[in-house]
Design a protein around this motif. Structure first.
Motif, PDB file in Angstrom:
ATOM      1  N   ARG A 111       5.141  23.304 -14.835  1.00  0.00           N
ATOM      2  CA  ARG A 111       6.480  23.822 -14.512  1.00  0.00           C
ATOM      3  C   ARG A 111       6.479  25.312 -14.194  1.00  0.00           C
ATOM      4  NH1 ARG A 111      10.576  20.741 -18.735  1.00  0.00           N
ATOM      5  NH2 ARG A 111       9.440  18.796 -18.895  1.00  0.00           N
ATOM      6  N   VAL A 112       5.701  26.082 -14.947  1.00  0.00           N
ATOM      7  CA  VAL A 112       5.761  27.542 -14.793  1.00  0.00           C
ATOM      8  C   VAL A 112       5.244  27.969 -13.433  1.00  0.00           C
ATOM      9  CG1 VAL A 112       4.916  29.744 -15.673  1.00  0.00           C
ATOM     10  CG2 VAL A 112       5.640  27.969 -17.271  1.00  0.00           C
ATOM     11  N   ILE A 113       4.070  27.481 -13.040  1.00  0.00           N
ATOM     12  CA  ILE A 113       3.518  27.897 -11.754  1.00  0.00           C
ATOM     13  C   ILE A 113       4.368  27.373 -10.603  1.00  0.00           C
ATOM     14  CG2 ILE A 113       1.917  25.956 -11.614  1.00  0.00           C
ATOM     15  CD1 ILE A 113       1.480  29.538 -10.199  1.00  0.00           C
ATOM     16  N   THR A 114       4.967  26.185 -10.759  1.00  0.00           N
ATOM     17  CA  THR A 114       5.839  25.661  -9.710  1.00  0.00           C
ATOM     18  C   THR A 114       7.061  26.547  -9.527  1.00  0.00           C
ATOM     19  OG1 THR A 114       5.102  23.365  -9.871  1.00  0.00           O
ATOM     20  CG2 THR A 114       7.355  23.729  -9.118  1.00  0.00           C
ATOM     21  N   ALA A 115       7.660  26.970 -10.647  1.00  0.00           N
ATOM     22  CA  ALA A 115       8.825  27.866 -10.564  1.00  0.00           C
ATOM     23  C   ALA A 115       8.413  29.224  -9.989  1.00  0.00           C
ATOM     24  CB  ALA A 115       9.449  28.039 -11.943  1.00  0.00           C
ATOM     25  N   ASN A 116       7.273  29.746 -10.427  1.00  0.00           N
ATOM     26  CA  ASN A 116       6.815  31.041  -9.921  1.00  0.00           C
ATOM     27  C   ASN A 116       6.489  30.983  -8.429  1.00  0.00           C
ATOM     28  OD1 ASN A 116       7.062  32.279 -12.392  1.00  0.00           O
ATOM     29  ND2 ASN A 116       4.890  32.129 -12.919  1.00  0.00           N
ATOM     30  N   ALA A 117       5.901  29.861  -7.993  1.00  0.00           N
ATOM     31  CA  ALA A 117       5.568  29.720  -6.573  1.00  0.00           C
ATOM     32  C   ALA A 117       6.827  29.722  -5.719  1.00  0.00           C
ATOM     33  CB  ALA A 117       4.765  28.447  -6.345  1.00  0.00           C
ATOM     34  N   ALA A 118       7.857  28.997  -6.170  1.00  0.00           N
ATOM     35  CA  ALA A 118       9.102  28.940  -5.406  1.00  0.00           C
ATOM     36  C   ALA A 118       9.739  30.325  -5.290  1.00  0.00           C
ATOM     37  CB  ALA A 118      10.065  27.958  -6.064  1.00  0.00           C
ATOM     38  N   ARG A 119       9.768  31.060  -6.400  1.00  0.00           N
ATOM     39  CA  ARG A 119      10.385  32.387  -6.372  1.00  0.00           C
ATOM     40  C   ARG A 119       9.541  33.364  -5.567  1.00  0.00           C
ATOM     41  NH1 ARG A 119      10.578  37.152  -9.635  1.00  0.00           N
ATOM     42  NH2 ARG A 119      12.619  38.164  -9.464  1.00  0.00           N
ATOM     43  N   ALA A 120       8.211  33.314  -5.732  1.00  0.00           N
ATOM     44  CA  ALA A 120       7.338  34.243  -5.021  1.00  0.00           C
ATOM     45  C   ALA A 120       7.422  34.040  -3.517  1.00  0.00           C
ATOM     46  CB  ALA A 120       5.896  34.065  -5.497  1.00  0.00           C
ATOM     47  N   CYS A 121       7.430  32.783  -3.098  1.00  0.00           N
ATOM     48  CA  CYS A 121       7.500  32.519  -1.658  1.00  0.00           C
ATOM     49  C   CYS A 121       8.836  32.974  -1.078  1.00  0.00           C
ATOM     50  CB  CYS A 121       7.259  31.036  -1.388  1.00  0.00           C
ATOM     51  SG  CYS A 121       5.531  30.547  -1.597  1.00  0.00           S
ATOM     52  N   ALA A 122       9.905  32.837  -1.870  1.00  0.00           N
ATOM     53  CA  ALA A 122      11.206  33.337  -1.415  1.00  0.00           C
ATOM     54  C   ALA A 122      11.182  34.858  -1.285  1.00  0.00           C
ATOM     55  CB  ALA A 122      12.293  32.899  -2.397  1.00  0.00           C
ATOM     56  N   LEU A 123      10.558  35.528  -2.238  1.00  0.00           N
ATOM     57  CA  LEU A 123      10.484  36.991  -2.195  1.00  0.00           C
ATOM     58  C   LEU A 123       9.623  37.479  -1.036  1.00  0.00           C
ATOM     59  CD1 LEU A 123       9.974  37.772  -6.006  1.00  0.00           C
ATOM     60  CD2 LEU A 123      12.000  38.307  -4.634  1.00  0.00           C
ATOM     61  N   ALA A 124       8.521  36.778  -0.779  1.00  0.00           N
ATOM     62  CA  ALA A 124       7.584  37.216   0.256  1.00  0.00           C
ATOM     63  C   ALA A 124       7.925  36.661   1.634  1.00  0.00           C
ATOM     64  CB  ALA A 124       6.159  36.793  -0.129  1.00  0.00           C
ATOM     65  N   GLY A 125       8.880  35.729   1.705  1.00  0.00           N
ATOM     66  CA  GLY A 125       9.195  35.104   2.983  1.00  0.00           C
ATOM     67  C   GLY A 125       8.081  34.206   3.484  1.00  0.00           C
ATOM     68  N   THR A 126       7.363  33.580   2.561  1.00  0.00           N
ATOM     69  CA  THR A 126       6.226  32.720   2.906  1.00  0.00           C
ATOM     70  C   THR A 126       6.625  31.254   2.804  1.00  0.00           C
ATOM     71  OG1 THR A 126       4.724  34.377   1.969  1.00  0.00           O
ATOM     72  CG2 THR A 126       3.823  32.170   2.362  1.00  0.00           C
ATOM     73  N   PRO A 127       6.366  30.441   3.816  1.00  0.00           N
ATOM     74  CA  PRO A 127       6.690  29.016   3.730  1.00  0.00           C
ATOM     75  C   PRO A 127       5.968  28.354   2.554  1.00  0.00           C
ATOM     76  CG  PRO A 127       6.174  29.620   5.988  1.00  0.00           C
ATOM     77  CD  PRO A 127       5.820  30.806   5.142  1.00  0.00           C
ATOM     78  N   LEU A 128       6.675  27.469   1.848  1.00  0.00           N
ATOM     79  CA  LEU A 128       6.128  26.765   0.689  1.00  0.00           C
ATOM     80  C   LEU A 128       6.243  25.268   0.895  1.00  0.00           C
ATOM     81  CD1 LEU A 128       5.107  26.552  -2.277  1.00  0.00           C
ATOM     82  CD2 LEU A 128       7.518  26.712  -2.981  1.00  0.00           C
ATOM     83  N   LEU A 129       5.142  24.566   0.662  1.00  0.00           N
ATOM     84  CA  LEU A 129       5.114  23.113   0.696  1.00  0.00           C
ATOM     85  C   LEU A 129       4.678  22.616  -0.676  1.00  0.00           C
ATOM     86  CD1 LEU A 129       5.035  20.317   2.169  1.00  0.00           C
ATOM     87  CD2 LEU A 129       2.649  20.835   2.709  1.00  0.00           C
ATOM     88  N   VAL A 130       5.365  21.618  -1.208  1.00  0.00           N
ATOM     89  CA  VAL A 130       4.978  20.993  -2.474  1.00  0.00           C
ATOM     90  C   VAL A 130       4.316  19.657  -2.176  1.00  0.00           C
ATOM     91  CG1 VAL A 130       5.798  20.064  -4.679  1.00  0.00           C
ATOM     92  CG2 VAL A 130       6.852  22.132  -3.723  1.00  0.00           C
ATOM     93  N   LEU A 131       3.143  19.437  -2.778  1.00  0.00           N
ATOM     94  CA  LEU A 131       2.416  18.176  -2.633  1.00  0.00           C
ATOM     95  C   LEU A 131       2.340  17.502  -3.997  1.00  0.00           C
ATOM     96  CD1 LEU A 131       0.571  16.091  -1.255  1.00  0.00           C
ATOM     97  CD2 LEU A 131      -1.342  17.684  -1.565  1.00  0.00           C
ATOM     98  N   ARG A 132       2.926  16.321  -4.126  1.00  0.00           N
ATOM     99  CA  ARG A 132       2.926  15.579  -5.384  1.00  0.00           C
ATOM    100  C   ARG A 132       2.600  14.116  -5.117  1.00  0.00           C
ATOM    101  NH1 ARG A 132       3.137  20.011  -7.093  1.00  0.00           N
ATOM    102  NH2 ARG A 132       4.702  20.951  -8.460  1.00  0.00           N
ATOM    103  N   ARG A 133       1.689  13.556  -5.887  1.00  0.00           N
ATOM    104  CA  ARG A 133       1.466  12.116  -5.830  1.00  0.00           C
ATOM    105  C   ARG A 133       2.720  11.418  -6.362  1.00  0.00           C
ATOM    106  NH1 ARG A 133      -2.266  12.881 -11.070  1.00  0.00           N
ATOM    107  NH2 ARG A 133      -3.031  14.517  -9.706  1.00  0.00           N
ATOM    108  N   PRO A 134       3.045  10.220  -5.863  1.00  0.00           N
ATOM    109  CA  PRO A 134       4.242   9.516  -6.342  1.00  0.00           C
ATOM    110  C   PRO A 134       4.149   9.206  -7.829  1.00  0.00           C
ATOM    111  CG  PRO A 134       3.422   8.533  -4.308  1.00  0.00           C
ATOM    112  CD  PRO A 134       2.372   9.495  -4.768  1.00  0.00           C
ATOM    113  N   ALA A 135       5.286   9.266  -8.509  1.00  0.00           N
ATOM    114  CA  ALA A 135       5.343   8.906  -9.924  1.00  0.00           C
ATOM    115  C   ALA A 135       5.158   7.396 -10.094  1.00  0.00           C
ATOM    116  CB  ALA A 135       6.672   9.341 -10.525  1.00  0.00           C
ATOM    117  N   TRP A 136       4.743   6.990 -11.287  1.00  0.00           N
ATOM    118  CA  TRP A 136       4.677   5.565 -11.587  1.00  0.00           C
ATOM    119  C   TRP A 136       6.083   5.019 -11.780  1.00  0.00           C
ATOM    120  CZ3 TRP A 136       1.061   7.748 -15.691  1.00  0.00           C
ATOM    121  CH2 TRP A 136      -0.245   7.862 -15.186  1.00  0.00           C
ATOM    122  N   GLU A 137       6.315   3.821 -11.275  1.00  0.00           N
ATOM    123  CA  GLU A 137       7.593   3.161 -11.520  1.00  0.00           C
ATOM    124  C   GLU A 137       7.589   2.573 -12.922  1.00  0.00           C
ATOM    125  OE1 GLU A 137       8.795   0.405  -8.573  1.00  0.00           O
ATOM    126  OE2 GLU A 137       8.449   1.791  -6.893  1.00  0.00           O
TER     127      GLU A 137
END
Length: 249
Positions: A86-112
């Motif tokens: 959670r921490v690095i995901t939140a930091n990545a979102a904020r950092a990319c917004a501050l730097a104006g850098t495009p951010l893509l999240v890659l996640r494997r699908p959750a189990w049903e």
């Protein structure tokens, strides 16, 4: 892929540690027009290293990451960390917004969820559910959350790559091992330790699915910690991530 670098090389930072991150780094590295840098948190002592340039350690929070992105002229960031980082995901979102850098999240699908699973929202909720479910618990939640179970007078089996830090449950057996594990491996483990309850996080994907299939086969109760919400719609495969990167920037 587009490039904002005068040399014509696109610089991509992959926040990694997962199999998908290693696969993505290898695929990106095959493109002569891309320079990929993989970042690992450094929490595992002997991690599986991805292809290409690797950076180990933190950035100093969101502000530090934003400064690093600007300094290294990063054209895009891929958050391919564990679904519970959670921490690095939140930091990545904020950092990319501050730097104006495009951010893509890659996640494997959750189990049903399957019938009979006990779905909880946190490790604390998982610990609260255990006393009514069984006496012998297989903790497959990673070494960092073991302290959440330290107050319980139950018998725990923990499987992890590195030993856990205290506080620890009074009756804890630690098995140091690195997956992936087969269905037969998991059945044998559950039988050998006479496990009543499996506790795991909904990390998703096929690589760690075998323990759930083994638990169902043996009638072992399953407690699953659900994922935190994603800050944006993620790519669910490496191929989808590559396609989005081709059209970004």
């Amino acid at each position: 892929m587009h490039s904002s670098d005068a040399t014509g090389v696109r610089r991509i930072l992959v926040l990694g540690g997962t199999g998908e991150a290693r696969d993505l780094a290898a695929r990106l590295g095959d493109d002569a027009g891309v320079h990929v840098i993989s970042s690992l948190a450094g929490r595992v002592r002997d991690p599986k290293l991805p292809a290409g340039e690797v950076r180990v350690g933190g950035f100093g929070g969101a502000d530090g990451l934003a400064a690093w992105l600007r300094e290294h002229r990063i054209d895009a960031v891929v958050d391919a960390t564990h679904p519970f980082a959670r921490v690095i995901t939140a930091n990545a979102a904020r950092a990319c917004a501050l730097a104006g850098t495009p951010l893509l999240v890659l996640r494997r699908p959750a189990w049903e969820a399957e019938p009979g699973w006990h779905l909880v929202g946190s490790l604390d909720e998982a610990a609260a559910a255990l006393p009514g479910l069984g006496e012998r618990i297989f903790l497959s939640t990673g070494r960092q959350g073991v302290g959440r179970f330290a107050h319980l007078d139950l018998r725990f089996l923990l499987r992890a790559v590195d030993p856990p830090d205290p506080p620890l449950p009074p009756h804890l057996t630690t098995l140091l091992a690195r997956g992936p594990f087969t269905f037969d491996d998991e059945v044998a483990l559950l039988r050998e330790h006479r496990i009543d309850v499996l506790v795991t996080k909904n990390s998703g994907g096929p690589m760690t699915r075998a323990k759930l299939d083994a638990a169902r086969e043996l009638g072992v109760a399953v407690v699953v910690v659900q994922r935190p919400p994603e800050p944006r719609v993620p790519a669910t495969t490496v191929e989808e991530a590559l396609e989005r990167l081709r059209h970004a920037g």
